[in-house]
Design an enzyme around this catalytic site. Structure first.
Site, PDB file in Angstrom:
ATOM      1  N   ASN A 280      42.247  49.807  41.403  1.00 43.56           N
ATOM      2  CA  ASN A 280      43.059  50.050  40.221  1.00 43.56           C
ATOM      3  C   ASN A 280      42.153  50.172  38.995  1.00 43.56           C
ATOM      4  OD1 ASN A 280      45.225  50.364  38.529  1.00 43.56           O
ATOM      5  ND2 ASN A 280      45.829  48.229  38.526  1.00 43.56           N
ATOM      6  N   ASP A 307      33.082  47.308  37.713  1.00 48.56           N
ATOM      7  CA  ASP A 307      34.370  46.672  38.036  1.00 48.56           C
ATOM      8  C   ASP A 307      34.277  45.985  39.396  1.00 48.56           C
ATOM      9  OD1 ASP A 307      36.965  45.783  37.851  1.00 48.56           O
ATOM     10  OD2 ASP A 307      37.904  47.743  38.101  1.00 48.56           O
TER      11      ASP A 307
END
Length: 426
Positions: A280, A307
């Site tokens: 995501n 991330d």
């Protein structure tokens, strides 16, 4: 005792090429970078970097260390070791732990753990809202005093525009940034992948591009009104790139980041319902990938982040619909980008290094990010010749969730120093 790093290949921006340099480190600081090889290294530890790239240590401004609360996925100890193996010397950790990092005490917990158990520099973000529920702002001033470097509800978007505007005003008054996970909840509930070909093929609800871009556009207007430094997390869509480009053109203080997977993969690359491909923002279309690449190249997007989002094999085994979002990033980021963009001639080595060192340091006001006398001796040595395949069994992370298994890459870090201390080496 100091260190001499001898015979390393250092990128020279002015010349646009690598040059053999020798680096002297004294008391944790770079004392000298010289083309003249020393005649006498007595009293120094010597690291021979012949044939290797020597760079300022990589900086990753968006990572998940999972501690406290999710230690089965990662800990500050394991995460910082994974980061060091990937060549990262400074990392900024997100606050969506359990408990979330929304009090001075939890900020202090992370900093204390990083000091006692971590091996790279850890900079904590704190939550924008209490418990990341979007209902009440945290005590920004107290969190800054405790050591938070910015505010984010990463993992969820701040849904209420007035709440975000109030947060921006407060952050601006404290001269700290707002780091935004941009996602309109009303458009994404229950969707595991991008709204596109893969979702259609497998009968899945999709996450549309506008779910991200709506928040980017809203927040740019709020940033203009408040004067805050507004930083957009993990940009993944053409629309977001377009909005950020326009905002920069008219002088709004906005910066942005992109992940390797959004530069390298599209939804067309997903081979199956394997949840190691679930992240995501999700993998988008080829058009979005090209827009992100162009955005990084023209300066619309400032930096690369990983991330890094570890999850246990048991969690990822639940399949595309039920498994949590996220993939690992630390140990593959530089080899992926070096192999796919530098070796192919699309980018110069200097372009990539800047977006993993100097630019994130400048954007967030860090002293790190430069291989220069007087700078902290945060240094990464990389073997840019050896080719090897991505093998999760060799990762130092506690987790194994990556879609890049088996990819043959070059550009593997082999030694990492933080403040002049070797914290990881092959």
């Amino acid at each position: 005792m100091g260190i001499w790093i001898l015979n390393g290949n250092v990128w020279n921006d002015a010349a646009g090429q690598m040059e053999v340099q020798h680096i002297r480190v004294v008391e944790g600081t770079i004392a000298e970078v010289t083309a003249n090889k020393p005649d006498n290294t007595a009293g120094y530890e010597v690291i021979d970097a012949s044939g290797k790239l020597v760079s300022a240590g990589f900086i990753d401004m968006h990572v998940h260390l999972r501690e406290p609360g999710y230690e089965h996925k990662e800990t500050i100890a394991s995460g910082t070791r994974s980061a060091a193996k990937g060549g990262f010397t400074t990392i900024a950790c997100m606050p969506n732990t359990r408990p979330v990092i929304d009090t001075p005490e939890t900020v202090g917990f992370v900093l204390d753990k990083a000091q006692t158990e971590g091996i790279v520099k850890v900079l904590p973000y704190a939550c924008i809202t209490k418990n990341e529920l979007g209902r009440e702002l945290t005590d920004f001033a107290a969190l800054k005093e405790a050591g938070a470097i910015g505010f984010t509800d990463d993992g969820v978007g701040v849904q209420n525009a007035q709440m975000m505007k109030d947060a921006m005003k407060l952050a601006a008054s404290l001269e700290l940034p707002i780091i935004a996970h941009c996602e309109d909840d009303t458009l994404v509930v229950g969707a595991p992948v991008n709204e596109g070909t893969f979702a259609t093929k497998h009968g899945l609800k999709g996450i549309p591009n506008e779910s991200e871009a709506i928040h980017v556009g809203r927040d740019i207007l709020l940033a203009e009104a408040t004067g805050v430094h507004y930083h957009v997390c993990h940009v993944s869509t053409e629309q977001s790139v377009r909005l950020i480009r326009l905002a920069k053109q008219i002088g709004i203080k906005v910066t942005a980041e992109v992940c390797p997977h959004h530069l390298l993969l599209s939804e067309e690359d997903i081979p199956s319902m394997d949840a190691n491909w679930k992240m995501n923002p999700p993998l988008r279309s080829r058009r979005d990938v090209e827009a992100c690449i162009e955005g990084l190249e023209d300066g619309t997007i400032d930096m690369v982040v990983t991330d890094h989002a570890p999850h246990s094999p048991e969690e990822k085994a639940k399949g595309m619909q039920l498994a949590p979002f996220g993939i690992l990033g630390f140990e593959t980021a530089f080899p992926l980008l070096y192999s796919k963009f530098v070796l192919t001639g699309k980018w110069t080595l200097g372009f990539l290094l800047d977006r993993m060192t100097k630019v994130p340091a400048d954007v967030f006001g860090l002293a790190q990010g430069r291989l220069a006398p007087g700078s902290a001796a945060d240094i990464t040595i990389v073997d840019i010749e050896e080719e090897r395949a991505v093998d999760p069994d060799t990762f130092l992370s506690k987790s194994r969730n990556t879609p890049f298994i088996g990819w043959k890459l070059r550009g593997w870090p082999v030694t990492t120093l933080v403040d002049g201390k070797v914290v990881w080496t092959e």
